[in-house]
Design an enzyme around this catalytic site. Structure first.
Site, PDB file in Angstrom:
ATOM      1  N   LYS A 140      18.116  36.193  60.942  1.00 43.09           N
ATOM      2  CA  LYS A 140      18.144  34.814  60.426  1.00 43.09           C
ATOM      3  C   LYS A 140      16.794  34.472  59.783  1.00 43.09           C
ATOM      4  CE  LYS A 140      18.482  30.040  61.738  1.00 43.09           C
ATOM      5  NZ  LYS A 140      18.250  29.072  62.788  1.00 43.09           N
ATOM      6  N   ASP A 189      32.908  34.155  43.296  1.00 48.89           N
ATOM      7  CA  ASP A 189      32.544  34.869  42.065  1.00 48.89           C
ATOM      8  C   ASP A 189      31.180  35.517  42.185  1.00 48.89           C
ATOM      9  OD1 ASP A 189      34.852  34.262  40.538  1.00 48.89           O
ATOM     10  OD2 ASP A 189      34.157  32.184  40.485  1.00 48.89           O
ATOM     11  N   ASN A 239      33.758  28.661  49.601  1.00 52.46           N
ATOM     12  CA  ASN A 239      34.331  27.591  48.784  1.00 52.46           C
ATOM     13  C   ASN A 239      35.293  26.770  49.635  1.00 52.46           C
ATOM     14  OD1 ASN A 239      37.034  28.841  48.598  1.00 52.46           O
ATOM     15  ND2 ASN A 239      35.895  30.419  47.485  1.00 52.46           N
ATOM     16  N   PRO A 286      32.983  41.813  42.777  1.00 54.08           N
ATOM     17  CA  PRO A 286      33.977  42.580  42.011  1.00 54.08           C
ATOM     18  C   PRO A 286      35.171  41.707  41.630  1.00 54.08           C
ATOM     19  CG  PRO A 286      33.942  43.253  44.335  1.00 54.08           C
ATOM     20  CD  PRO A 286      32.793  42.321  44.142  1.00 54.08           C
ATOM     21  N   ASP A 287      35.761  42.013  40.482  1.00 56.06           N
ATOM     22  CA  ASP A 287      36.935  41.275  40.009  1.00 56.06           C
ATOM     23  C   ASP A 287      38.183  41.981  40.562  1.00 56.06           C
ATOM     24  OD1 ASP A 287      39.109  40.307  38.584  1.00 56.06           O
ATOM     25  OD2 ASP A 287      37.904  39.916  36.789  1.00 56.06           O
ATOM     26  N   PHE A 337      47.112  33.171  40.629  1.00 53.55           N
ATOM     27  CA  PHE A 337      46.908  31.732  40.758  1.00 53.55           C
ATOM     28  C   PHE A 337      45.691  31.368  39.923  1.00 53.55           C
ATOM     29  CE2 PHE A 337      49.811  31.663  44.196  1.00 53.55           C
ATOM     30  CZ  PHE A 337      50.094  30.329  44.481  1.00 53.55           C
ATOM     31  N   LYS A 353      44.005  39.319  32.431  1.00 55.48           N
ATOM     32  CA  LYS A 353      44.239  40.168  33.615  1.00 55.48           C
ATOM     33  C   LYS A 353      45.577  40.905  33.543  1.00 55.48           C
ATOM     34  CE  LYS A 353      40.488  38.545  35.642  1.00 55.48           C
ATOM     35  NZ  LYS A 353      40.204  37.566  36.644  1.00 55.48           N
ATOM     36  N   LYS A 373      43.497  33.498  31.496  1.00 60.52           N
ATOM     37  CA  LYS A 373      43.416  34.383  32.669  1.00 60.52           C
ATOM     38  C   LYS A 373      44.650  35.286  32.734  1.00 60.52           C
ATOM     39  CE  LYS A 373      42.761  34.273  37.706  1.00 60.52           C
ATOM     40  NZ  LYS A 373      42.551  33.455  38.893  1.00 60.52           N
TER      41      LYS A 373
END
Ligand code: FMN
Length: 401
Positions: free
Chosen positions: A287, A277, A209, A303-304, A321, A339, A335
């Site tokens: 490759k 995620d 990302n 995994p979270d 965050f 959590k 969130k």
């Protein structure tokens, strides 16, 4: 801050000039002490001109100036908030570790009661020599600090570890040691996650990302400067900050494992990493050729990490965050409660905001709702404000036993 800069006889002495300029530009008061050998590599005139102060040294012609008719090595040592030796030869390290004082700098080093920072630079075999390593261990035992040498091609043409750390890193270390921090986290062990993760498809292709890790790295610096012993679990390419125990990871799974291993010994976590995620179901060890590349790739959830830390939590606080592009406060608040976080810092990433080097702003949210926005300011300042805000929040809402 008053910085007394010891400059000794190595090729890297020329870099002291850049360091002085950075320190002076940042508003610090710099005085230099040059060894005889150092004066063969850089002139006292250069150091005096850049620092705007006379240059002190072993050679009598360099230490005629005295603030008052007292004892120079004691006066100078008392004047300094920090004594940094940059570059530090094997010789000055060995002398100080063994209590020798045969010139002004080595005498100052014994007389100093302020913080002492070493930035060694020497040939790789010299640096690896057990005598030098033993001397460094002795200095660490005196609660001196070290900016470790970097690896690369050395001035002598050999390759290995021994070159002076970057001037930026030395500058950061001086600032971190000398800052007058709020110290709200003194004695606390804080884990910070930062950066993107990479979920590899094959040896060259990856899913990642746009996070650089800058904000998380600044949070780790801010916790360090607030007195915490910080463990940074870092994805991405940015260099690790000085004085922070850093574990480099690539995938979400590696980040999870590193976090879980540290977690029982931590007082809290600041989770700033942009964890992927999803990951590809399959990793191809070779490759994949263009003509063989599948048109669709099956992705699995990673995994979270926050959920795993929350499940394994005993006494720790958790600061999260939330990077949100829509329904900002609502999504971040969800969130926070899902959590079980103590607080969450909401980062508005709509229209590409929040990534890279730009100024940023954060909205702190607790179970009582959102607070006033922090910023927009540069990320280093924002991190300090966020840590100060969080310390305050923990004070108002202490953790229940
Ligand atoms: C060309 C040259 C380069 C040197 N570079 C280094 C160096 O990078 N690191 C080091 O520890 N010693 C180096 N030395 C050796 C030191 O200059 C020598 O040990 C000297 O006595 C150090 O004195 P000082 O610690 O008082 O400055 C070098 C010597 C020469 C001649």
């Amino acid at each position: 801050m008053k910085v007394l800069l010891g400059v000794t006889g190595g090729i890297a002495a020329y870099k002291a000039g850049d360091l002085i300029r950075m320190l002076v530009r940042a508003g610090h008061h710099v005085r230099c002490c040059l060894t005889d050998a150092g004066s063969r590599f850089i002139t006292p005139l250069t150091l005096a001109t850049l620092s705007g102060e006379p240059c002190f040294g072993a050679n009598p012609e360099y230490h005629e100036w005295r603030p008052n008719p007292r004892v120079e090595h004691v006066d100078l040592a008392r004047w300094a908030d920090i004594l940094a030796v940059v570059p530090a030869t094997a010789d000055i390290i060995g002398k100080t570790a063994n209590g020798l004082a045969d010139d002004l700098l080595s005498t100052l080093l014994l007389a100093a009661e302020c913080k002492v920072l070493w930035a060694p630079a020497m040939n790789r075999a010299m640096w690896g020599h057990p005598a030098v390593q033993k001397n460094i261990a002795v200095l660490l035992g005196y609660e001196h600090h070290v900016v470790y040498p970097a690896s690369g091609v050395l001035a002598c043409g050999e390759e290995g570890t021994g070159k002076l750390a970057s001037v930026e890193e030395v500058f950061e270390a001086i600032g971190a040691l000398g800052s007058a921090p709020l110290k709200q986290f003194t004695g606390k062990r804080v884990m910070v996650t930062a950066g993107p993760t990479h979920e590899d498809l094959d040896p060259v292709r990856t899913l990642t990302n746009r996070s650089t890790g800058r904000m998380g790295i600044e949070m780790s610096r801010a916790f360090r400067d607030a007195g915490a012993a910080v463990h940074l679990i870092l994805g991405g390419e940015l260099p690790a900050p000085w004085g922070i125990d850093t574990i480099r990871v690539r995938s979400a799974e590696e980040m999870l494992n590193a976090c879980l291993a540290l977690w029982p010994d931590m007082d809290g976590v600041c989770a700033a990493a942009a964890v992927a995620d999803q990951r590809p179901e399959r990793f191809e060890p070779q490759k994949v050729k263009k003509q063989d590349a599948p048109e669709t790739v099956v992705l699995l959830r990673t995994p979270d990490i926050l959920a795993a830390l929350s499940n394994a939590r005993t006494h720790q606080w958790m600061l999260g965050f939330a990077a949100e592009s829509e329904n900002l406060v609502q999504n971040a608040t969800e969130k926070l409660s899902k959590k079980g976080l103590n607080a969450i810092l909401l980062n508005d990433i709509s229209q590409g905001k929040g990534f890279g080097d730009h100024d940023n702003c954060l909205i702190p949210i607790t179970r009582n709702g959102p607070g006033g926005a922090l910023g927009p300011v540069p990320k280093n300042q924002l991190a300090r404000e966020a840590v100060a805000w969080f310390a305050n929040h923990l004070e108002i809402n202490p953790l229940k036993d």
